[in-house]
Design a protein around this motif. Structure first.
Motif, PDB file in Angstrom:
ATOM      1  N   LEU A  65       0.808  -1.219   0.000  1.00  0.00           N
ATOM      2  CA  LEU A  65       0.000   0.000   0.000  1.00  0.00           C
ATOM      3  C   LEU A  65       0.845   1.274   0.000  1.00  0.00           C
ATOM      4  O   LEU A  65       0.480   2.259  -0.644  1.00  0.00           O
ATOM      5  N   ARG A  66       1.924   1.250   0.747  1.00  0.00           N
ATOM      6  CA  ARG A  66       2.810   2.414   0.844  1.00  0.00           C
ATOM      7  C   ARG A  66       4.254   1.924   0.884  1.00  0.00           C
ATOM      8  O   ARG A  66       4.526   0.815   1.342  1.00  0.00           O
ATOM      9  N   GLY A  67       5.161   2.766   0.428  1.00  0.00           N
ATOM     10  CA  GLY A  67       6.566   2.448   0.558  1.00  0.00           C
ATOM     11  C   GLY A  67       6.968   2.451   2.022  1.00  0.00           C
ATOM     12  O   GLY A  67       6.634   3.376   2.766  1.00  0.00           O
ATOM     13  N   GLY A  68       7.665   1.395   2.454  1.00  0.00           N
ATOM     14  CA  GLY A  68       8.057   1.287   3.852  1.00  0.00           C
ATOM     15  C   GLY A  68       9.261   2.146   4.191  1.00  0.00           C
ATOM     16  O   GLY A  68      10.168   2.336   3.375  1.00  0.00           O
ATOM     17  N   ASP A  69       9.267   2.666   5.410  1.00  0.00           N
ATOM     18  CA  ASP A  69      10.360   3.486   5.934  1.00  0.00           C
ATOM     19  C   ASP A  69      11.439   2.560   6.488  1.00  0.00           C
ATOM     20  O   ASP A  69      11.183   1.766   7.403  1.00  0.00           O
TER      21      ASP A  69
END
Length: 279
Positions: A65-69
């Motif tokens: 869903l989102r790029g991970g930090d």
């Protein structure tokens, strides 16, 4: 990324912080976002801790869903959706900074006998002992030193098995414990490494080309038969379609003696950001 197989095993050993709640640590990496295979492997490890012994994973379906930090841990919450007589289903949500970055549904089965057939292993592939390493191939394609690639992917031994660039030999770079659940997590980790690149090859582009913005969007993995992730597996890949800035690719994983042990499907973002599409 993990600098050794031992680091990868530690990465997949999650901290339990509450019932059905786990924390996954981050490795040192030069990548700008978390490698998708890491989230797959850690999410599967979290789900597996909530399932009765004797049930083994047979499939997973995931969305990124989102790029991970890469600078903060990832929190994995497991929902026990069902435990039946033969199957157990789990849903995993991975979060950072209070927002979900990944969803996964996965299913485990109690082993049982049944009908058995499979497609044959592809012929005319280069034996792993004679195949060039992935890092040497990437060095030739990108100009970036092989040692730089090795630092990121040294937990795995990956070699080019065919001239088309769609077949790879892959295994863990060392010996793993005799724990089938761990071998499944390592295979999930490795399954995301080269698959997106298969959708670029028909266009003469390699993964890492700065004219393309790549990202995994969704990922499905089916486990068919027993295997060891520290023994050679042939990863045979193809891309049936690319459209709408997305590439679709599938893969099959065979043991050296020809057993089909897993199948993979993935759609990923391959957005052109500096590519002349008029040619």
């Amino acid at each position: 990324m993990p600098e050794s197989l031992e680091d990868l095993v530690e990465l997949l050993d999650l901290e339990m912080i509450d019932v059905d709640l786990y924390r996954g640590r981050q490795p040192q990496t030069a990548l700008q976002r978390v490698f998708g295979g890491q989230v797959l492997g850690q999410a599967l490890a979290a789900a597996g801790q909530t399932v009765d012994d004797g049930r083994i994973v047979h499939s997973l379906h995931a969305y990124f869903l989102r790029g991970g930090d890469t600078t903060v841990p990832i929190i994995y919450r497991v929902e026990g959706t069902r435990d039946g007589g033969s199957f157990s289903s789990r849903r995993v949500v991975a979060s950072q900074h209070g927002k979900p970055i990944f969803y996964m549904s996965t299913s485990f089965q109690k082993p049982e006998p049944g009908l058995d057939h499979q497609e044959p292993i592809p012929a005319d592939v280069v034996p792993p002992e004679e195949a060039p390493t992935l890092s040497s191939v990437l060095e030739a394609q990108s100009g970036r030193a092989a040692a730089d690639w090795d630092r990121e992917w040294s937990a795995l031994d990956v070699r080019l098995a065919g001239v088309t660039g769609r077949q790879f030999w892959i295994r863990a770079a060392g010996k793993l414990p005799d724990e089938p659940a761990l071998h499944a997590c390592v295979l999930a980790y490795a399954s995301d490494l080269t698959l997106l690149g298969a959708s670029l090859l028909p266009h003469g582009i390699v993964l890492g080309d700065r004219r393309i913005q790549p990202a995994s969007l969704d990922h499905a993995l089916w486990f068919h038969r027993e295997f060891r992730a520290d023994e050679w597996l042939l990863y045979d890949q193809t891309s049936p379609s690319a459209s709408g800035a997305r590439g679709f690719a599938t893969g099959r994983l065979f043991t050296e003696d020809g057993r089909l042990v897993a199948s993979v499907a993935q759609e990923g973002l391959i957005r052109p950001i500096g590519l002349d599409l008029s040619k």
